[in-house]
Design a protein around this motif. Sequence first.
Motif, PDB file in Angstrom:
ATOM      1  N   TYR B 107       0.868  -1.172   0.000  1.00 52.53           N
ATOM      2  CA  TYR B 107       0.000   0.000   0.000  1.00 52.53           C
ATOM      3  C   TYR B 107       0.911   1.231   0.000  1.00 52.53           C
ATOM      4  O   TYR B 107       1.751   1.383   0.895  1.00 52.53           O
ATOM      5  CB  TYR B 107      -0.895  -0.063   1.245  1.00 52.53           C
ATOM      6  CG  TYR B 107      -1.798   1.110   1.557  1.00 52.53           C
ATOM      7  CD1 TYR B 107      -2.037   2.149   0.664  1.00 52.53           C
ATOM      8  CD2 TYR B 107      -2.439   1.166   2.790  1.00 52.53           C
ATOM      9  CE1 TYR B 107      -2.880   3.207   0.983  1.00 52.53           C
ATOM     10  CE2 TYR B 107      -3.291   2.217   3.126  1.00 52.53           C
ATOM     11  CZ  TYR B 107      -3.491   3.238   2.220  1.00 52.53           C
ATOM     12  OH  TYR B 107      -4.308   4.283   2.558  1.00 52.53           O
ATOM     13  N   GLN B 109       1.228   5.607  -0.518  1.00 53.15           N
ATOM     14  CA  GLN B 109       0.544   6.907  -0.554  1.00 53.15           C
ATOM     15  C   GLN B 109       1.459   7.908  -1.248  1.00 53.15           C
ATOM     16  O   GLN B 109       2.684   7.869  -1.074  1.00 53.15           O
ATOM     17  CB  GLN B 109       0.216   7.402   0.854  1.00 53.15           C
ATOM     18  CG  GLN B 109      -0.880   6.585   1.527  1.00 53.15           C
ATOM     19  CD  GLN B 109      -1.166   7.031   2.947  1.00 53.15           C
ATOM     20  OE1 GLN B 109      -0.491   7.891   3.489  1.00 53.15           O
ATOM     21  NE2 GLN B 109      -2.165   6.419   3.558  1.00 53.15           N
ATOM     22  N   ALA B 140      -8.932   7.375 -11.870  1.00 50.85           N
ATOM     23  CA  ALA B 140      -8.297   6.386 -10.989  1.00 50.85           C
ATOM     24  C   ALA B 140      -9.142   5.111 -10.903  1.00 50.85           C
ATOM     25  O   ALA B 140      -8.603   4.002 -10.844  1.00 50.85           O
ATOM     26  CB  ALA B 140      -8.069   6.980  -9.596  1.00 50.85           C
ATOM     27  N   ILE B 166      -4.916  -4.360  -8.704  1.00 49.30           N
ATOM     28  CA  ILE B 166      -5.051  -3.147  -7.884  1.00 49.30           C
ATOM     29  C   ILE B 166      -6.299  -3.264  -7.014  1.00 49.30           C
ATOM     30  O   ILE B 166      -7.397  -3.484  -7.518  1.00 49.30           O
ATOM     31  CB  ILE B 166      -5.086  -1.883  -8.777  1.00 49.30           C
ATOM     32  CG1 ILE B 166      -3.762  -1.771  -9.549  1.00 49.30           C
ATOM     33  CG2 ILE B 166      -5.324  -0.635  -7.929  1.00 49.30           C
ATOM     34  CD1 ILE B 166      -3.612  -0.525 -10.368  1.00 49.30           C
ATOM     35  N   ALA B 169      -7.546   2.598  -5.533  1.00 47.92           N
ATOM     36  CA  ALA B 169      -6.745   3.694  -6.083  1.00 47.92           C
ATOM     37  C   ALA B 169      -7.638   4.915  -6.077  1.00 47.92           C
ATOM     38  O   ALA B 169      -8.593   4.984  -6.853  1.00 47.92           O
ATOM     39  CB  ALA B 169      -6.283   3.366  -7.498  1.00 47.92           C
ATOM     40  N   TYR B 170      -7.362   5.872  -5.195  1.00 52.53           N
ATOM     41  CA  TYR B 170      -8.221   7.063  -5.121  1.00 52.53           C
ATOM     42  C   TYR B 170      -7.477   8.235  -4.505  1.00 52.53           C
ATOM     43  O   TYR B 170      -6.475   8.043  -3.790  1.00 52.53           O
ATOM     44  CB  TYR B 170      -9.486   6.776  -4.292  1.00 52.53           C
ATOM     45  CG  TYR B 170      -9.207   6.434  -2.850  1.00 52.53           C
ATOM     46  CD1 TYR B 170      -8.922   5.117  -2.471  1.00 52.53           C
ATOM     47  CD2 TYR B 170      -9.202   7.422  -1.858  1.00 52.53           C
ATOM     48  CE1 TYR B 170      -8.636   4.808  -1.148  1.00 52.53           C
ATOM     49  CE2 TYR B 170      -8.917   7.103  -0.529  1.00 52.53           C
ATOM     50  CZ  TYR B 170      -8.638   5.801  -0.187  1.00 52.53           C
ATOM     51  OH  TYR B 170      -8.342   5.490   1.114  1.00 52.53           O
ATOM     52  N   HIS B 182      -4.008   7.289  -2.705  1.00 54.36           N
ATOM     53  CA  HIS B 182      -3.896   5.995  -2.028  1.00 54.36           C
ATOM     54  C   HIS B 182      -3.963   4.892  -3.079  1.00 54.36           C
ATOM     55  O   HIS B 182      -4.892   4.898  -3.900  1.00 54.36           O
ATOM     56  CB  HIS B 182      -5.074   5.795  -1.066  1.00 54.36           C
ATOM     57  CG  HIS B 182      -5.177   6.837   0.015  1.00 54.36           C
ATOM     58  ND1 HIS B 182      -4.728   6.622   1.293  1.00 54.36           N
ATOM     59  CD2 HIS B 182      -5.674   8.100   0.001  1.00 54.36           C
ATOM     60  CE1 HIS B 182      -4.957   7.700   2.028  1.00 54.36           C
ATOM     61  NE2 HIS B 182      -5.533   8.607   1.268  1.00 54.36           N
ATOM     62  N   ILE B 183      -3.029   3.966  -3.052  1.00 59.68           N
ATOM     63  CA  ILE B 183      -3.090   2.841  -3.999  1.00 59.68           C
ATOM     64  C   ILE B 183      -2.523   1.583  -3.356  1.00 59.68           C
ATOM     65  O   ILE B 183      -1.467   1.609  -2.721  1.00 59.68           O
ATOM     66  CB  ILE B 183      -2.367   3.173  -5.332  1.00 59.68           C
ATOM     67  CG1 ILE B 183      -2.588   2.053  -6.350  1.00 59.68           C
ATOM     68  CG2 ILE B 183      -0.884   3.481  -5.126  1.00 59.68           C
ATOM     69  CD1 ILE B 183      -2.241   2.455  -7.784  1.00 59.68           C
ATOM     70  N   ARG B 184      -3.293   0.501  -3.484  1.00 57.85           N
ATOM     71  CA  ARG B 184      -2.870  -0.789  -2.935  1.00 57.85           C
ATOM     72  C   ARG B 184      -2.968  -1.837  -4.023  1.00 57.85           C
ATOM     73  O   ARG B 184      -3.948  -1.858  -4.775  1.00 57.85           O
ATOM     74  CB  ARG B 184      -3.780  -1.177  -1.763  1.00 57.85           C
ATOM     75  CG  ARG B 184      -3.157  -2.215  -0.843  1.00 57.85           C
ATOM     76  CD  ARG B 184      -4.088  -2.566   0.292  1.00 57.85           C
ATOM     77  NE  ARG B 184      -4.821  -3.774  -0.025  1.00 57.85           N
ATOM     78  CZ  ARG B 184      -5.607  -4.442   0.829  1.00 57.85           C
ATOM     79  NH1 ARG B 184      -5.786  -3.966   2.056  1.00 57.85           N
ATOM     80  NH2 ARG B 184      -6.217  -5.538   0.464  1.00 57.85           N
ATOM     81  N   VAL B 193       3.756   3.816  -9.502  1.00 53.99           N
ATOM     82  CA  VAL B 193       2.912   4.776  -8.777  1.00 53.99           C
ATOM     83  C   VAL B 193       3.199   6.196  -9.258  1.00 53.99           C
ATOM     84  O   VAL B 193       2.286   6.983  -9.519  1.00 53.99           O
ATOM     85  CB  VAL B 193       3.108   4.679  -7.244  1.00 53.99           C
ATOM     86  CG1 VAL B 193       2.167   5.642  -6.529  1.00 53.99           C
ATOM     87  CG2 VAL B 193       2.862   3.256  -6.753  1.00 53.99           C
TER      88      VAL B 193
END
Lengths: 249, 249
Positions: B107, B109, B140, B166, B169-170, B182-184, B193
Amino acid sequence: MRYFLKLSYRGTRYHGWQRQPNGLSVQEVLETALTTVLREPVALVGSGRTDAGVHAGQQFAHFDTEMSLPPALMQSLNSLIPGDVAVQACFPVCPDDHARFTAMFRYYQYQVIRQKDPFREGLAYVFTRPVDVSRMNLAAECLLRYRDFESFSKVKTDVTTFNCRIDFAYWEEKSTGDLTFHIRADRFLRGMVRAIVGTLLAVGQGWLNVAEFEQIIEAKDRKRAGRAVPPAGLSLVEVGYPAELFSRR
Amino acid sequence: MRYFLKLSYRGTRYHGWQRQPNGLSVQEVLETALTTVLREPVALVGSGRTDAGVHAGQQFAHFDTEMSLPPALMQSLNSLIPGDVAVQACFPVCPDDHARFTAMFRYYQYQVIRQKDPFREGLAYVFTRPVDVSRMNLAAECLLRYRDFESFSKVKTDVTTFNCRIDFAYWEEKSTGDLTFHIRADRFLRGMVRAIVGTLLAVGQGWLNVAEFEQIIEAKDRKRAGRAVPPAGLSLVEVGYPAELFSRR
């Protein structure tokens, strides 16, 4: 015409606010940038000194100039100065408004963290020994009953009085165990917050009791107080001016 | 015996996580300290690379040793390594637990701030132009419908597949106007990223519309995507492992 600058800085790389021969100061960085932008020598008067390594979440300074300010002054200044100093506002005031003398109070915070944190390196004091926070707060309350704080002043100083009016002084404990000491006064003596914090941590560890802390204040002798804590934990977070200052024109 | 280390670091001074000949890496700093404490050569395997200048609020690595660990291992390591790297935990795991392969997700950021901030220098990307955050969030959302992200991968790479799952993602907008992306995902490609964030900021400024963003994903061509944003804004904030990993013994 007199102008106020509202600033913030991370003090790690600087020999404090005040310009001095042996080391870079925040004042020098800003004066150099202002002199470049306004094309005339500019002298700044700050609300007060901060020591080497001490930060300012909020600091004010004034300068006088007859030049008209360029429209993008703030952007120009911010691009000329390093990333660890920022200009947040620039506004005109009356000729007798003064960054130091018009200020009604200064509010400092001292950050104590309980374990190493890469993101707060240089911004907090890592202090891992257990302390009794309620005892430290009982001692901190005593400060409000006194005016003379010579016991917490650096010996080399040119002030004529050691009197300060402390508005509040207390420890806040976060859920993480981290501690913040909050203190506001009309003025501070050199090294005063760091000497108070060091002495309160001695109380917190049981080396001094609250009565002994009070005796230290009464002694008016710096040798009686505890060791000053490192500058990294200290930040000037607010300087208080009359509300009218911000709307002079 | 295999052990996991839980770490955090400020990446500013490092050439990334991964040991390399031309520059100091976080891995090298930690391996040197472990080798000193355990008095035998220790090799670390991280959960994954982070690029030069990228931070980790949370990172894991494993190492194998037959030495018994000294009781104050963490304190010893933390005193041997610089203040911008911290060891938060060290615990035994099973021999087939693996910092990289056992990880279920990473995760990240990405921090965008709207004005210069001395206290976030090197920790955020200062980007002052106005952006349409809801448009960036619409774009996103498209990411969740795809698996192949070659368009956002550095061209020089040795991976055999560009597939990633993914999870979210926002963009989050703070009341200050600052933005956090935020992306995981189960895995990330090199530079992924930062390329996604750069391309989404192009969408936010109206240079690309959401359909064009989607076409960029479909093109599987790095040249079509936007410029990567600087590493300073990026942090690895969580690596996901099965809960049992933390209670093997």
